[in-house]
Write an enzyme that holds these catalytic residues in place. Structure first.
Site, PDB file in Angstrom:
ATOM      1  N   LYS A 190       0.850  -1.193   0.000  1.00  0.00           N
ATOM      2  CA  LYS A 190       0.000   0.000   0.000  1.00  0.00           C
ATOM      3  C   LYS A 190       0.884   1.242   0.000  1.00  0.00           C
ATOM      4  O   LYS A 190       1.573   1.514   0.977  1.00  0.00           O
ATOM      5  CB  LYS A 190      -0.911   0.042   1.229  1.00  0.00           C
ATOM      6  CG  LYS A 190      -1.994   1.114   1.055  1.00  0.00           C
ATOM      7  CD  LYS A 190      -2.610   1.555   2.352  1.00  0.00           C
ATOM      8  CE  LYS A 190      -1.778   2.570   3.086  1.00  0.00           C
ATOM      9  NZ  LYS A 190      -1.659   3.875   2.408  1.00  0.00           N
ATOM     10  N   GLY A 241       7.182   4.520   8.262  1.00  0.00           N
ATOM     11  CA  GLY A 241       6.316   5.671   8.493  1.00  0.00           C
ATOM     12  C   GLY A 241       6.526   6.221   9.893  1.00  0.00           C
ATOM     13  O   GLY A 241       7.599   6.060  10.477  1.00  0.00           O
ATOM     14  N   SER A 242       5.495   6.823  10.427  1.00  0.00           N
ATOM     15  CA  SER A 242       5.652   7.501  11.714  1.00  0.00           C
ATOM     16  C   SER A 242       5.728   6.506  12.873  1.00  0.00           C
ATOM     17  O   SER A 242       5.167   5.408  12.804  1.00  0.00           O
ATOM     18  CB  SER A 242       4.485   8.460  11.935  1.00  0.00           C
ATOM     19  OG  SER A 242       3.282   7.746  11.945  1.00  0.00           O
ATOM     20  N   GLU A 263      10.264   0.591  10.276  1.00  0.00           N
ATOM     21  CA  GLU A 263      11.289   1.629  10.059  1.00  0.00           C
ATOM     22  C   GLU A 263      10.586   2.954  10.315  1.00  0.00           C
ATOM     23  O   GLU A 263       9.728   3.363   9.542  1.00  0.00           O
ATOM     24  CB  GLU A 263      11.816   1.520   8.633  1.00  0.00           C
ATOM     25  CG  GLU A 263      13.171   2.152   8.466  1.00  0.00           C
ATOM     26  CD  GLU A 263      13.075   3.604   8.078  1.00  0.00           C
ATOM     27  OE1 GLU A 263      13.052   4.451   9.002  1.00  0.00           O
ATOM     28  OE2 GLU A 263      13.006   3.891   6.886  1.00  0.00           O
ATOM     29  N   GLU A 391      10.070  15.191  15.906  1.00  0.00           N
ATOM     30  CA  GLU A 391      10.409  15.094  14.491  1.00  0.00           C
ATOM     31  C   GLU A 391       9.562  16.121  13.729  1.00  0.00           C
ATOM     32  O   GLU A 391       8.335  16.079  13.787  1.00  0.00           O
ATOM     33  CB  GLU A 391      10.079  13.678  14.006  1.00  0.00           C
ATOM     34  CG  GLU A 391      10.514  13.409  12.595  1.00  0.00           C
ATOM     35  CD  GLU A 391      10.206  11.982  12.132  1.00  0.00           C
ATOM     36  OE1 GLU A 391       9.136  11.461  12.476  1.00  0.00           O
ATOM     37  OE2 GLU A 391      11.035  11.416  11.415  1.00  0.00           O
TER      38      GLU A 391
HETATM   39  P1  NAI Z   1       1.989   7.874   8.585  1.00  0.00           P
HETATM   40  O1  NAI Z   1       2.873   7.043   9.419  1.00  0.00           O
HETATM   41  O2  NAI Z   1       0.621   8.138   9.052  1.00  0.00           O
HETATM   42  O3  NAI Z   1       1.872   7.225   7.129  1.00  0.00           O
HETATM   43  C1  NAI Z   1       2.753   6.273   6.579  1.00  0.00           C
HETATM   44  C2  NAI Z   1       1.946   5.193   5.883  1.00  0.00           C
HETATM   45  O4  NAI Z   1       1.163   4.478   6.842  1.00  0.00           O
HETATM   46  C3  NAI Z   1       0.951   5.697   4.852  1.00  0.00           C
HETATM   47  O5  NAI Z   1       0.923   4.776   3.782  1.00  0.00           O
HETATM   48  C4  NAI Z   1      -0.372   5.672   5.595  1.00  0.00           C
HETATM   49  O6  NAI Z   1      -1.483   5.560   4.757  1.00  0.00           O
HETATM   50  C5  NAI Z   1      -0.207   4.454   6.445  1.00  0.00           C
HETATM   51  N1  NAI Z   1      -1.013   4.419   7.665  1.00  0.00           N
HETATM   52  C6  NAI Z   1      -1.505   5.464   8.387  1.00  0.00           C
HETATM   53  N2  NAI Z   1      -2.199   5.001   9.450  1.00  0.00           N
HETATM   54  C7  NAI Z   1      -2.114   3.660   9.429  1.00  0.00           C
HETATM   55  C8  NAI Z   1      -2.594   2.622  10.267  1.00  0.00           C
HETATM   56  N3  NAI Z   1      -3.287   2.881  11.374  1.00  0.00           N
HETATM   57  N4  NAI Z   1      -2.313   1.351   9.950  1.00  0.00           N
HETATM   58  C9  NAI Z   1      -1.586   1.071   8.857  1.00  0.00           C
HETATM   59  N5  NAI Z   1      -1.118   2.003   8.009  1.00  0.00           N
HETATM   60  C10 NAI Z   1      -1.366   3.277   8.294  1.00  0.00           C
HETATM   61  O7  NAI Z   1       2.697   9.221   8.276  1.00  0.00           O
HETATM   62  P2  NAI Z   1       1.968  10.589   7.863  1.00  0.00           P
HETATM   63  O8  NAI Z   1       0.690  10.810   8.549  1.00  0.00           O
HETATM   64  O9  NAI Z   1       1.934  10.598   6.415  1.00  0.00           O
HETATM   65  O10 NAI Z   1       2.996  11.623   8.448  1.00  0.00           O
HETATM   66  C11 NAI Z   1       2.943  11.982   9.820  1.00  0.00           C
HETATM   67  C12 NAI Z   1       4.296  12.184  10.359  1.00  0.00           C
HETATM   68  O11 NAI Z   1       4.959  10.942  10.348  1.00  0.00           O
HETATM   69  C13 NAI Z   1       5.193  13.088   9.552  1.00  0.00           C
HETATM   70  O12 NAI Z   1       5.052  14.416   9.879  1.00  0.00           O
HETATM   71  C14 NAI Z   1       6.530  12.557   9.930  1.00  0.00           C
HETATM   72  O13 NAI Z   1       6.931  13.151  11.133  1.00  0.00           O
HETATM   73  C15 NAI Z   1       6.310  11.109  10.145  1.00  0.00           C
HETATM   74  N6  NAI Z   1       6.713  10.274   9.015  1.00  0.00           N
HETATM   75  C16 NAI Z   1       7.856   9.582   9.112  1.00  0.00           C
HETATM   76  C17 NAI Z   1       8.301   8.809   8.072  1.00  0.00           C
HETATM   77  C18 NAI Z   1       9.544   8.050   8.166  1.00  0.00           C
HETATM   78  O14 NAI Z   1      10.017   7.517   7.175  1.00  0.00           O
HETATM   79  N7  NAI Z   1      10.130   7.945   9.310  1.00  0.00           N
HETATM   80  C19 NAI Z   1       7.572   8.744   6.818  1.00  0.00           C
HETATM   81  C20 NAI Z   1       6.318   9.478   6.819  1.00  0.00           C
HETATM   82  C21 NAI Z   1       5.947  10.211   7.892  1.00  0.00           C
END
Ligand code: NAI
Length: 779
Positions: A190, A241-242, A263, A391
């Site tokens: 996804k 992701g986060s 990660e 972050e």
């Molecule tokens: P997120 O962690 O919510 O999204 C990453 C992925 O997880 C997306 O594909 C999203 O659709 C999916 N996702 C969201 N909620 C989920 C759930 N409950 N179960 C399974 N999958 C889920 O990140 P978001 O909201 O885009 O960004 C929020 C903050 O996260 C950013 O401001 C940043 O600080 C951090 N972030 C960190 C990343 C990293 O590589 N360390 C990458 C993206 C965001």
């Protein structure tokens, strides 16, 4: 701007990359995308718009995946899995190679589409993201080719659910898909809701490569779709992701026997010593925090600069910031592109605007209207300021100063994260002294944001667990070929009623190298098969766990010591155990009501010798990365490991768990066999006479079901293992979500402790973390 004006100002002219082919590809697909399942695009369902963040224009509509959509994709992946695995590594290698070639062939299309959808500068998508994607598939074609030879006794998990973020949409896809396929898994991936397009183009590439139907499936949608994928019938979940979502996924997968790699976020330190080449360090910092607009999990977002050069360094930095070009991501001379989405922009704004501490400097360069944020430096913060800890995930650097190397390390490690770090000094001695002391999965010396398929990447602490890249990354997509038989719960022998307690034979706990009374003051009678009382075993409680963890934390010198010394101590334990073999054998026979005591003690002695042998032989490897320099994938101890020892082999089980852990430099809190704890309490004296420093091994006795969640929730424990016959996986994995500690649970499966499984190499992997140290060199 005219050519004449350019000559006069010596400013960059516009150099926009043509977007026509990428836009045409979207139109050719009908501009509305369904999922890619079972080898074909499905009809679009309920859709949402995906936009170009630089202009706000709608690029396409993408389907919001439902629970049913996810189930259908998982089913397609399941159907394809056995045949895919059956191809063998060499068969799969051909497909991975074909994917690598096709990514290269369509590199320009991928790069432009990525920039349109994500807003990152074309220079980055063209020169970094896409070449790294191709490199990842090439490398994993090779890992697949060598799989059977290099990973004997391991097989694929099955179906992998993979969830990636929006900051490197295609690169993260490659990091997930390539190792999964190489190992023989099929996948349902996804992409993030803001950036689905390159994943959908990749699906097209899979078709062109003739990849069997169902091997790669792409389901688009938001977090709800991601959550549905985590809940679906998958065998492994891989997430980037986060940290917040990572924690949710850890909790949602608890007790399901799934593989899991996370990660997550970071707040990586960028340490500049006064003897650094300051101009290079400024350029490195541009890469560290303004690469991809700072929307990078391992961004060097926390500058720590030595006091003597702080003023000069900040001045150089501000001057450099003013020269950054922020604007149209398709322009080849742009340094910083658009923020991925207005929502992310407002998150960045809110975080920065809420800060009143330090001094904020915004780059004097021109910032276009729309979804852009100026390169920003917030200097003069203290470690406790929110911006030093949170972050930001945008082009915002925070900074503070330090005086001594020791202070630099303390500040660098003053974070709940542990993803990456950069160290800058012209004195490599300083760098190599600091690198092992940093809590980070990746350390760049005199550099930043270097990545390669051959070099493992991943974090410690709340930055998650598991590695991506190299054989270490591949290993996360493999599991043991044979699952053990179901483990039966072993109940202690009941005692005869009204047992007279003539002698007080209450054993104690073993904490910090000393025998300690249990905090609660309770003990339990331990009986032999006939019901006769053998002795009393203390019942440890949460306070005893805390004391044991504290003692283990205090023994940190063990982890820093030489492997040669650790080996000698582990050999010595074996030697001292052998000297008392008869006594232990008799005790085991009486405790278990069996006759295997002699063999068990012999095996336990041998086990000490095996892990002592390994102590100085599992140090890591040199990763052949394409730089002038080297990258070391160093095996470091995990830290403090809490372990529930097997019930069935009270001495051999304990030794088999303890010895690899301490041989690799960890300190342990062991909870002894629940029905037969007295073999462990006898063992204290062996430890006492074997030069084991106090606190390295701590042993508790008591109910596994009560002690396991306490260990798993403890913030100062880095990993929890369970080989208990009690059903503990769910409780351990759920409680471990708190500080995202590593877990290794047996899921109720038996292990033959007396055979090869008892000294499985998997212990080495679980007892260590990989730290990748990049060392570019040359004059
Ligand atoms: P997120 O962690 O919510 O999204 C990453 C992925 O997880 C997306 O594909 C999203 O659709 C999916 N996702 C969201 N909620 C989920 C759930 N409950 N179960 C399974 N999958 C889920 O990140 P978001 O909201 O885009 O960004 C929020 C903050 O996260 C950013 O401001 C940043 O600080 C951090 N972030 C960190 C990343 C990293 O590589 N360390 C990458 C993206 C965001």
């Amino acid at each position: 701007m005219t050519v004449r004006e350019i000559f006069e100002s010596m400013d960059y002219g516009n150099a926009p990359e043509a977007a026509g082919d990428a836009l045409a590809w979207i139109v050719d697909q009908g501009s509305r995308f369904g999922h890619f399942v079972g080898g074909s695009y499905q009809a679009p369902g309920e859709t949402f718009e995906t936009r170009n963040p630089a202009t706000g224009e709608v690029l396409a509509e993408v389907t919001q995946g439902s629970v049913e959509d996810v189930a259908a994709a998982v089913k397609a992946a399941r159907r394809a899995q056995a045949d895919w695995e059956g191809l063998g590594g060499k068969g799969r290698a051909r497909y991975l190679y074909a994917l690598a070639r096709l990514v290269q062939k369509h590199a320009r299309l991928f790069a432009v589409l990525e920039t349109l959808d994500n807003g990152k500068p074309i220079r980055e998508s063209r020169d970094i993201d896409v070449p790294l994607v191709a490199r990842h598939f090439y490398h994993h074609a090779g890992l697949a080719q060598l799989l059977e030879a290099e990973h004997p006794g391991r097989r694929a998990w099955g179906v992998c659910g993979q969830i990636v973020p929006w900051n490197f949409p295609l690169l993260m896809l490659a990091w997930k898909v390539a190792p999964a396929l190489a190992a023989g898994n099929t996948v349902v991936l996804k992409p993030a809701e803001w950036t689905s397009l390159t994943a959908l183009l990749f699906a097209d590439i899979c078709r062109q490569a003739g990849l069997p139907k169902g091997v790669v499936n792409i389901v688009t949608g938001d977090g709800a779709t991601g959550a549905a994928l985590v809940e679906a019938e998958v065998d492994k979940v891989a997430f980037t992701g986060s940290t917040e979502v990572g924690r949710k996924i850890r909790a949602a997968t608890a007790g399901r026997g799934l593989g899991l790699t996370l990660e997550l976020g970071g707040k990586s330190p960028y340490v500049v010593f006064e003897d650094a080449d300051l101009d290079s360090a400024v350029e490195g910092l541009v890469d560290a925090i303004w690469f991809n607009g700072g929307q990078v999990c391992c961004a060097g977002s926390r500058l720590l600069v030595q006091e003597g050069v702080a003023e000069a360094f900040h001045a150089k930095l501000r001057a450099r910031m003013d020269k950054l070009r922020v604007g149209d991501p398709l322009d080849k001379s742009v340094d910083v592109g658009a923020i991925v989405d207005p929502e992310q922009l407002s998150r960045i704004r809110a975080l920065v605007d809420s800060n009143a501490a330090g001094e904020t400097y915004r780059a004097a360069c021109t910032i276009p209207k729309g979804c852009f944020y100026p390169p920003t430096l917030v200097a003069g913060l203290t470690p406790s300021d929110a911006l030093m800890q949170e972050e930001i995930f945008g082009p915002v650097l925070v900074s503070t100063t330090f005086r001594t190397p020791a202070e630099a390390v303390a500040l660098a490690n003053d974070t709940r994260y542990g993803l990456a770090a950069s160290v800058w000094s012209e004195n490599l001695n300083t760098c190599l002294d600091i690198a092992p002391k940093l809590a980070a999965g990746v350390v760049w010396i005199n550099g930043s944001n270097m990545f390669d398929a051959a070099a493992p990447f991943g974090g410690v602490r709340e930055s998650g667990f598991g590695r991506e890249g190299g054989p270490e990354g591949l290993d996360a997509y493999l599991r043991p070929e044979h699952a053990g038989k179901a483990l039966k719960r072993i109940a202690p022998f009941p005692g005869k009623d009204a047992e007279p307690q003539a002698v007080d034979r209450t054993a104690k706990l073993y904490v910090g190298g000393k025998q300690a009374r249990p905090d609660g003051g309770y003990a339990r009678g331990i009986h032999d098969k006939s019901g006769t009382l053998i002795g009393q075993a203390p019942i440890a409680n949460r306070k005893d766990v805390r004391n044991a963890v504290e003692a283990a934390r205090g023994a940190a010198a063990w982890s820093a010591g030489a492997a040669h010394n650790r080996a000698q101590v582990v050999y010595y334990i074996g030697e001292n155990l052998a000297a008392r073999a008869g006594e232990f054998a008799a005790r085991i026979d009486r405790l278990t009501g069996g006759r295997s005591g002699k063999a068990e003690v012999e095996a336990a002695v041998d086990r000490c010798f095996t892990w002592a042998a390994w102590a100085d032989k599992f140090g890591g490897r040199v990763a052949p990365v394409p730089i002038r320099g080297t990258a070391l994938a160093i095996r470091e101890p995990v830290g403090v490991i809490g372990a529930l020892c097997p019930d069935e082999a009270p001495l051999l089980g304990l030794v088999s768990v303890m010895a690899p852990a301490i041989a690799m430099g960890n300190r342990v809190v062991l909870v002894a066999s629940e029905p037969y704890p007295l073999a462990a309490t006898d063992f204290y004296q062996v430890l006492d006479t074997s030069d084991v420093p106090g606190g390295v091994v701590n042993i508790l006795t008591g109910p596994h079901a009560e002690l396991a969640p306490v260990l798993a929730a403890h913030m100062d424990v880095e990993a929890v293992w369970s080989f208990s016959s009690s059903e503990l996986s769910e409780r351990i994995e759920a409680a471990a979500a708190g500080n995202l500690k590593r877990t290794w649970v047996n899921d109720g499966r038996a292990r033959d402790w007396s055979g090869a499984a008892g000294e499985d190499r998997a212990f080495l992997g679980h007892a260590t973390e990989v730290k990748t140290v990049w060392i570019p060199y040359g004059a």
